[in-house]
Design a protein around this motif. Structure first.
Motif, PDB file in Angstrom:
ATOM      1  N   ILE A  26       0.839  -1.201   0.000  1.00  0.00           N
ATOM      2  CA  ILE A  26       0.000   0.000   0.000  1.00  0.00           C
ATOM      3  C   ILE A  26       0.872   1.249   0.000  1.00  0.00           C
ATOM      4  CG2 ILE A  26      -1.675   1.343   1.341  1.00  0.00           C
ATOM      5  CD1 ILE A  26      -2.795  -1.438   2.275  1.00  0.00           C
ATOM      6  N   ARG A  27       1.895   1.255   0.851  1.00  0.00           N
ATOM      7  CA  ARG A  27       2.817   2.400   0.905  1.00  0.00           C
ATOM      8  C   ARG A  27       3.338   2.732  -0.489  1.00  0.00           C
ATOM      9  NH1 ARG A  27       8.576   0.887   2.835  1.00  0.00           N
ATOM     10  NH2 ARG A  27       8.432  -0.012   0.753  1.00  0.00           N
ATOM     11  N   ASP A  28       3.761   1.710  -1.215  1.00  0.00           N
ATOM     12  CA  ASP A  28       4.348   1.930  -2.532  1.00  0.00           C
ATOM     13  C   ASP A  28       3.300   2.326  -3.574  1.00  0.00           C
ATOM     14  OD1 ASP A  28       6.785   1.415  -1.426  1.00  0.00           O
ATOM     15  OD2 ASP A  28       6.908  -0.639  -2.154  1.00  0.00           O
ATOM     16  N   LEU A  29       2.102   1.762  -3.478  1.00  0.00           N
ATOM     17  CA  LEU A  29       1.056   2.096  -4.450  1.00  0.00           C
ATOM     18  C   LEU A  29       0.413   3.454  -4.178  1.00  0.00           C
ATOM     19  CD1 LEU A  29      -0.684  -1.352  -5.049  1.00  0.00           C
ATOM     20  CD2 LEU A  29       0.882  -0.119  -6.565  1.00  0.00           C
ATOM     21  N   LEU A  30       0.607   4.006  -2.980  1.00  0.00           N
ATOM     22  CA  LEU A  30       0.118   5.360  -2.718  1.00  0.00           C
ATOM     23  C   LEU A  30       0.796   6.367  -3.636  1.00  0.00           C
ATOM     24  CD1 LEU A  30      -0.182   5.400   1.184  1.00  0.00           C
ATOM     25  CD2 LEU A  30      -2.052   5.705  -0.463  1.00  0.00           C
ATOM     26  N   GLU A  31       1.990   6.033  -4.117  1.00  0.00           N
ATOM     27  CA  GLU A  31       2.729   6.899  -5.041  1.00  0.00           C
ATOM     28  C   GLU A  31       2.181   6.814  -6.458  1.00  0.00           C
ATOM     29  OE1 GLU A  31       6.767   5.582  -4.771  1.00  0.00           O
ATOM     30  OE2 GLU A  31       6.933   6.134  -2.651  1.00  0.00           O
ATOM     31  N   GLY A  32       1.405   5.762  -6.752  1.00  0.00           N
ATOM     32  CA  GLY A  32       0.841   5.597  -8.088  1.00  0.00           C
ATOM     33  C   GLY A  32       0.961   4.152  -8.561  1.00  0.00           C
ATOM     34  N   THR A  33       0.484   3.910  -9.752  1.00  0.00           N
ATOM     35  CA  THR A  33       0.477   2.588 -10.353  1.00  0.00           C
ATOM     36  C   THR A  33       1.892   2.040 -10.471  1.00  0.00           C
ATOM     37  OG1 THR A  33      -1.520   3.113 -11.591  1.00  0.00           O
ATOM     38  CG2 THR A  33      -0.177   1.310 -12.448  1.00  0.00           C
ATOM     39  N   LYS A  34       2.022   0.757 -10.179  1.00  0.00           N
ATOM     40  CA  LYS A  34       3.335   0.103 -10.281  1.00  0.00           C
ATOM     41  C   LYS A  34       3.170  -1.259 -10.957  1.00  0.00           C
ATOM     42  CE  LYS A  34       5.935   2.287  -6.657  1.00  0.00           C
ATOM     43  NZ  LYS A  34       6.080   3.521  -7.307  1.00  0.00           N
ATOM     44  N   ARG A  35       4.238  -1.673 -11.610  1.00  0.00           N
ATOM     45  CA  ARG A  35       4.282  -3.007 -12.210  1.00  0.00           C
ATOM     46  C   ARG A  35       4.774  -3.994 -11.160  1.00  0.00           C
ATOM     47  NH1 ARG A  35       6.898  -2.299 -18.094  1.00  0.00           N
ATOM     48  NH2 ARG A  35       6.408  -4.513 -18.148  1.00  0.00           N
ATOM     49  N   PHE A  36       4.553  -5.275 -11.428  1.00  0.00           N
ATOM     50  CA  PHE A  36       4.919  -6.325 -10.490  1.00  0.00           C
ATOM     51  C   PHE A  36       6.389  -6.230 -10.101  1.00  0.00           C
ATOM     52  CE2 PHE A  36       6.324 -10.510  -9.191  1.00  0.00           C
ATOM     53  CZ  PHE A  36       5.313 -10.924  -8.344  1.00  0.00           C
ATOM     54  N   GLY A  37       7.259  -6.099 -11.082  1.00  0.00           N
ATOM     55  CA  GLY A  37       8.698  -6.033 -10.817  1.00  0.00           C
ATOM     56  C   GLY A  37       9.089  -4.832  -9.969  1.00  0.00           C
ATOM     57  N   GLU A  38       8.429  -3.711 -10.205  1.00  0.00           N
ATOM     58  CA  GLU A  38       8.698  -2.514  -9.399  1.00  0.00           C
ATOM     59  C   GLU A  38       8.304  -2.746  -7.949  1.00  0.00           C
ATOM     60  OE1 GLU A  38       8.008   1.379 -12.100  1.00  0.00           O
ATOM     61  OE2 GLU A  38       6.249   0.083 -11.936  1.00  0.00           O
ATOM     62  N   LEU A  39       7.151  -3.382  -7.746  1.00  0.00           N
ATOM     63  CA  LEU A  39       6.706  -3.678  -6.383  1.00  0.00           C
ATOM     64  C   LEU A  39       7.659  -4.642  -5.696  1.00  0.00           C
ATOM     65  CD1 LEU A  39       2.842  -3.998  -6.788  1.00  0.00           C
ATOM     66  CD2 LEU A  39       4.072  -2.311  -5.416  1.00  0.00           C
ATOM     67  N   LYS A  40       8.073  -5.675  -6.420  1.00  0.00           N
ATOM     68  CA  LYS A  40       8.973  -6.664  -5.826  1.00  0.00           C
ATOM     69  C   LYS A  40      10.264  -5.999  -5.371  1.00  0.00           C
ATOM     70  CE  LYS A  40      10.854 -11.297  -6.442  1.00  0.00           C
ATOM     71  NZ  LYS A  40      11.863 -11.029  -5.472  1.00  0.00           N
ATOM     72  N   LYS A  41      10.773  -5.098  -6.178  1.00  0.00           N
ATOM     73  CA  LYS A  41      12.012  -4.401  -5.841  1.00  0.00           C
ATOM     74  C   LYS A  41      11.822  -3.433  -4.677  1.00  0.00           C
ATOM     75  CE  LYS A  41      15.704  -1.809  -8.098  1.00  0.00           C
ATOM     76  NZ  LYS A  41      16.182  -1.239  -9.348  1.00  0.00           N
ATOM     77  N   SER A  42      10.730  -2.675  -4.683  1.00  0.00           N
ATOM     78  CA  SER A  42      10.538  -1.649  -3.657  1.00  0.00           C
ATOM     79  C   SER A  42      10.090  -2.213  -2.317  1.00  0.00           C
ATOM     80  CB  SER A  42       9.547  -0.586  -4.136  1.00  0.00           C
ATOM     81  OG  SER A  42       8.266  -1.135  -4.301  1.00  0.00           O
ATOM     82  N   VAL A  43       9.366  -3.327  -2.333  1.00  0.00           N
ATOM     83  CA  VAL A  43       8.884  -3.910  -1.080  1.00  0.00           C
ATOM     84  C   VAL A  43      10.037  -4.529  -0.300  1.00  0.00           C
ATOM     85  CG1 VAL A  43       7.446  -5.759  -0.113  1.00  0.00           C
ATOM     86  CG2 VAL A  43       6.495  -4.214  -1.810  1.00  0.00           C
ATOM     87  N   GLY A  44      10.990  -5.099  -0.985  1.00  0.00           N
ATOM     88  CA  GLY A  44      12.156  -5.641  -0.285  1.00  0.00           C
ATOM     89  C   GLY A  44      12.265  -7.147  -0.391  1.00  0.00           C
ATOM     90  N   LEU A  45      12.652  -7.777   0.682  1.00  0.00           N
ATOM     91  CA  LEU A  45      12.960  -9.209   0.681  1.00  0.00           C
ATOM     92  C   LEU A  45      11.693 -10.068   0.698  1.00  0.00           C
ATOM     93  CD1 LEU A  45      15.893  -9.126   3.245  1.00  0.00           C
ATOM     94  CD2 LEU A  45      16.046  -9.237   0.749  1.00  0.00           C
ATOM     95  N   ILE A  46      10.920  -9.968  -0.359  1.00  0.00           N
ATOM     96  CA  ILE A  46       9.694 -10.745  -0.494  1.00  0.00           C
ATOM     97  C   ILE A  46       9.852 -11.672  -1.689  1.00  0.00           C
ATOM     98  CG2 ILE A  46       8.575  -8.973  -1.920  1.00  0.00           C
ATOM     99  CD1 ILE A  46       5.910  -9.737  -0.581  1.00  0.00           C
ATOM    100  N   THR A  47       9.371 -12.894  -1.548  1.00  0.00           N
ATOM    101  CA  THR A  47       9.446 -13.817  -2.674  1.00  0.00           C
ATOM    102  C   THR A  47       8.342 -13.486  -3.675  1.00  0.00           C
ATOM    103  OG1 THR A  47       7.966 -15.456  -1.691  1.00  0.00           O
ATOM    104  CG2 THR A  47      10.328 -15.652  -1.173  1.00  0.00           C
ATOM    105  N   GLN A  48       8.540 -13.929  -4.896  1.00  0.00           N
ATOM    106  CA  GLN A  48       7.541 -13.709  -5.946  1.00  0.00           C
ATOM    107  C   GLN A  48       6.210 -14.353  -5.548  1.00  0.00           C
ATOM    108  OE1 GLN A  48       9.023 -14.175  -9.899  1.00  0.00           O
ATOM    109  NE2 GLN A  48       7.035 -14.761 -10.722  1.00  0.00           N
ATOM    110  N   LYS A  49       6.287 -15.543  -4.967  1.00  0.00           N
ATOM    111  CA  LYS A  49       5.082 -16.268  -4.557  1.00  0.00           C
ATOM    112  C   LYS A  49       4.300 -15.499  -3.488  1.00  0.00           C
ATOM    113  CE  LYS A  49       3.575 -20.545  -2.335  1.00  0.00           C
ATOM    114  NZ  LYS A  49       3.970 -21.802  -1.728  1.00  0.00           N
ATOM    115  N   VAL A  50       4.992 -14.987  -2.486  1.00  0.00           N
ATOM    116  CA  VAL A  50       4.335 -14.258  -1.396  1.00  0.00           C
ATOM    117  C   VAL A  50       3.771 -12.929  -1.909  1.00  0.00           C
ATOM    118  CG1 VAL A  50       4.702 -13.123   0.835  1.00  0.00           C
ATOM    119  CG2 VAL A  50       5.650 -15.393   0.417  1.00  0.00           C
ATOM    120  N   LEU A  51       4.507 -12.249  -2.779  1.00  0.00           N
ATOM    121  CA  LEU A  51       4.001 -10.998  -3.347  1.00  0.00           C
ATOM    122  C   LEU A  51       2.733 -11.265  -4.158  1.00  0.00           C
ATOM    123  CD1 LEU A  51       4.162  -7.986  -3.887  1.00  0.00           C
ATOM    124  CD2 LEU A  51       5.788  -8.469  -5.742  1.00  0.00           C
TER     125      LEU A  51
END
Length: 107
Positions: A26-51
């Motif tokens: 939510i923190r990251d999407l408050l800035e605007g629309t994001k792609r999956f890869g952008e979210l994975k990078k900005s959220v941090g140590l999260i696996t693709q499956k968990v994201l």
């Protein structure tokens, strides 16, 4: 059949955003629309499956929308809904409290 919702409003909110990953998404999407890869990078140590799992749960809850583009490779955009964006004051309060806490224990 509709899922039964908790009677307590605090419990309801925690059910929707009560894990570390959802709050960061939510923190990251408050800035605007994001792609999956952008979210994975900005959220941090999260696996693709968990994201993916968290994004699906948030979409089912009506907090965000997912738009798939028919491209190769496929492109998927995630955007907060109006309901998801309404969580901004909660995150703003968390930022304020976290900053205050950090300043208090650092002195």
């Amino acid at each position: 059949m509709a899922k039964e919702l908790p009677a307590c409003p605090v419990e309801m909110t925690l059910q929707l955003i009560g894990n570390r990953w959802k709050v960061l998404i939510i923190r990251d999407l408050l800035e605007g629309t994001k792609r999956f890869g952008e979210l994975k990078k900005s959220v941090g140590l999260i696996t693709q499956k968990v994201l993916t799992q968290n994004l699906r749960e948030m979409e089912e809850s009506g907090l965000l929308t997912r738009k798939v583009y028919a491209e190769v490779p496929p492109r998927v955009d995630y955007t907060l809904t109006e309901l998801g964006y309404s969580l901004k004051p909660i995150l703003d309060s968390m930022i304020e409290w976290g900053t205050s806490y950090k300043n208090t224990i650092s002195t």
